[in-house]
Design a protein around this motif. Structure first.
Motif, PDB file in Angstrom:
ATOM      1  N   THR A  51       0.814  -1.218   0.000  1.00 59.51           N
ATOM      2  CA  THR A  51       0.000   0.000   0.000  1.00 59.51           C
ATOM      3  C   THR A  51       0.853   1.276   0.000  1.00 59.51           C
ATOM      4  O   THR A  51       0.479   2.272  -0.614  1.00 59.51           O
ATOM      5  CB  THR A  51      -0.964   0.023   1.207  1.00 59.51           C
ATOM      6  N   SER A 137       5.530 -11.139   6.058  1.00 57.50           N
ATOM      7  CA  SER A 137       5.834  -9.713   6.100  1.00 57.50           C
ATOM      8  C   SER A 137       5.253  -9.065   7.361  1.00 57.50           C
ATOM      9  O   SER A 137       5.893  -8.215   7.998  1.00 57.50           O
ATOM     10  CB  SER A 137       5.253  -9.048   4.844  1.00 57.50           C
ATOM     11  N   GLY A 255      10.339  -3.956   1.927  1.00 55.56           N
ATOM     12  CA  GLY A 255      11.199  -4.835   1.150  1.00 55.56           C
ATOM     13  C   GLY A 255      12.227  -5.503   2.038  1.00 55.56           C
ATOM     14  O   GLY A 255      13.404  -5.571   1.705  1.00 55.56           O
ATOM     15  N   HIS A 258      12.978 -11.823   3.604  1.00 54.84           N
ATOM     16  CA  HIS A 258      12.099 -12.797   4.260  1.00 54.84           C
ATOM     17  C   HIS A 258      12.878 -14.049   4.659  1.00 54.84           C
ATOM     18  O   HIS A 258      13.798 -14.460   3.940  1.00 54.84           O
ATOM     19  CB  HIS A 258      10.961 -13.194   3.310  1.00 54.84           C
TER      20      HIS A 258
HETATM   21  N1  PPS Z   1       8.893  -0.702  -4.880  1.00 59.30           N
HETATM   22  C1  PPS Z   1       8.822  -1.284  -3.688  1.00 59.30           C
HETATM   23  N2  PPS Z   1       9.790  -1.069  -2.771  1.00 59.30           N
HETATM   24  C2  PPS Z   1       9.714  -1.669  -1.561  1.00 59.30           C
HETATM   25  N3  PPS Z   1       8.694  -2.484  -1.174  1.00 59.30           N
HETATM   26  C3  PPS Z   1       7.718  -2.711  -2.071  1.00 59.30           C
HETATM   27  C4  PPS Z   1       7.735  -2.135  -3.343  1.00 59.30           C
HETATM   28  N4  PPS Z   1       6.637  -2.551  -4.006  1.00 59.30           N
HETATM   29  C5  PPS Z   1       5.969  -3.350  -3.188  1.00 59.30           C
HETATM   30  N5  PPS Z   1       6.610  -3.461  -2.013  1.00 59.30           N
HETATM   31  C6  PPS Z   1       6.146  -4.302  -0.916  1.00 59.30           C
HETATM   32  O1  PPS Z   1       5.437  -3.527   0.030  1.00 59.30           O
HETATM   33  C7  PPS Z   1       5.419  -4.304   1.222  1.00 59.30           C
HETATM   34  C8  PPS Z   1       4.974  -3.457   2.389  1.00 59.30           C
HETATM   35  O2  PPS Z   1       3.577  -3.265   2.267  1.00 59.30           O
HETATM   36  P1  PPS Z   1       2.809  -2.014   2.859  1.00 59.30           P
HETATM   37  O3  PPS Z   1       3.418  -0.761   2.374  1.00 59.30           O
HETATM   38  O4  PPS Z   1       1.372  -2.213   2.544  1.00 59.30           O
HETATM   39  O5  PPS Z   1       3.074  -2.176   4.411  1.00 59.30           O
HETATM   40  S1  PPS Z   1       2.317  -1.382   5.580  1.00 59.30           S
HETATM   41  O6  PPS Z   1       1.123  -2.146   5.918  1.00 59.30           O
HETATM   42  O7  PPS Z   1       2.010  -0.017   5.121  1.00 59.30           O
HETATM   43  O8  PPS Z   1       3.309  -1.392   6.699  1.00 59.30           O
HETATM   44  C9  PPS Z   1       6.840  -4.829   1.319  1.00 59.30           C
HETATM   45  O9  PPS Z   1       6.807  -6.041   2.026  1.00 59.30           O
HETATM   46  P2  PPS Z   1       8.112  -6.758   2.550  1.00 59.30           P
HETATM   47  O10 PPS Z   1       8.874  -7.185   1.333  1.00 59.30           O
HETATM   48  O11 PPS Z   1       7.644  -7.924   3.325  1.00 59.30           O
HETATM   49  O12 PPS Z   1       8.868  -5.775   3.386  1.00 59.30           O
HETATM   50  C10 PPS Z   1       7.260  -5.009  -0.141  1.00 59.30           C
HETATM   51  O13 PPS Z   1       7.272  -6.336  -0.559  1.00 59.30           O
END
Ligand code: PPS
Length: 297
Positions: A51, A137, A255, A258
């Motif tokens: 998001t 995540s 990101g 995992h």
């Molecule tokens: N461009 C880019 N850069 C970094 N991360 C990216 C991107 N696009 C999607 N994601 C994915 O977004 C995941 C985090 O989701 P949210 O932003 O919804 O998390 S939150 O609920 O607001 O905390 C985050 O999850 P994790 O990989 O588990 O950290 C990412 O996989």
């Protein structure tokens, strides 16, 4: 020469009226005109599905304004619509205003009911990703905050599955990945053509594909496209440059690396979500532009 009492009262009342009229006139000229502007769109979840990335990409579009977390329809509804509007960013009439609050998704039936009662033509966007990855995540996010040094294995598998309540919040985080349960509340209230489901996994590897769907859904110009994205070599995530002078990349809290799951762990978790997933897939058939996911369990 003394005026009759009646004339004096009349003069006093006329002066009062004049002051009142002048006051109203000055107030409406000087006070900033804040037209009641409810968001046309709500980006309502799901947590840890992308998001923030989506918010950041959409904010680069000149016709789109995205709010910070307002939590109006779940936590702050009692504060009233005026509070809501006051806590939203300004948006020009030609811009689409989006409320981004990922927690709405799991807020129960009351949240979509409130949104519908407040603005029934609100468009709804929800991002989902592979349910197991989302759960992992969510664990990493939790571990980062509480720093208990609990491994994912301990977190996910060392609880009594019969006990609904557990200290580490496993069940609530598992439950968030059961998309069908929550989406049902939204589909029960909103016409399906007002709901767009974004594929969070594709948003990561080919964000322009999802941006194309979203811009079409919102009825804005197709401005953000493939050439606006560039891969960040170290992390393997995309960054974007549309209206900003330098590329926009998300910070290290998005990101995260995992943990590697064993085949057994993966199977156990997938089995946990398989019923939800099949219900979710049948819900997708109700939608105008259903996504096609790469996870099949
Ligand atoms: N461009 C880019 N850069 C970094 N991360 C990216 C991107 N696009 C999607 N994601 C994915 O977004 C995941 C985090 O989701 P949210 O932003 O919804 O998390 S939150 O609920 O607001 O905390 C985050 O999850 P994790 O990989 O588990 O950290 C990412 O996989």
């Amino acid at each position: 020469m003394s005026l009759a009492r009646g004339t004096r009262v009349l003069l006093f009342l006329s002066a009062l009226l004049l002051v009142l009229i002048l006051g109203v006139h000055i107030y409406t000229r000087v006070a900033p005109s804040v037209p009641l502007r409810l968001p046309e769109v709500v980006l309502f979840g799901v947590k840890k599905s992308g998001t923030e990335a989506l918010k950041s990409m959409l904010s680069e579009h000149p016709q789109i304004v995205v709010s910070r977390l307002v939590n109006f329809y779940d936590k702050n509804f009692g504060k009233g619509v005026k509070w809501y509007v006051d806590n939203l960013p300004p948006a020009r009439p030609d811009q689409v205003l989006i409320d981004r609050t990922p927690a709405y998704f799991t807020g129960g039936a009351i949240v979509p009911q409130r949104i519908y009662a407040t603005k029934s033509d609100t468009l709804l966007i929800v991002v989902v990703r592979d349910p197991v990855d989302r759960f992992v995540s969510d664990y990493l996010h939790w571990e980062d905050r509480v720093s208990l040094n609990t491994s994912f294995h301990q977190f996910a598998f060392s609880y009594d599955p019969l006990s609904i309540r557990n200290t580490s919040g496993v069940t609530s985080r598992l439950d968030r990945s059961c998309y069908a349960t929550h989406l049902r509340h939204w589909l029960d209230i909103f016409p399906s053509n007002q709901i767009l489901i974004v594929d969070g996994d594709r948003l990561k590897v080919a964000p322009w594909v999802e941006m194309d769907r979203i811009q079409r859904f919102l009825g804005v110009k197709q401005i953000i496209s493939k050439h606006h994205f560039e891969l960040e070599p170290n992390r393997g995530f995309y960054c974007w440059r549309v209206s900003s002078p330098s590329p926009v990349c998300l910070g290290s809290k998005k990101g995260r690396t995992h943990p590697v799951l064993s085949q057994t762990e993966l199977e156990l978790l997938r089995r946990r979500f398989s019923l939800c997933n099949s219900q979710f897939r049948s819900q997708l058939t109700e939608l105008t532009d259903p996504p096609t996911f790469q996870w099949h369990y």
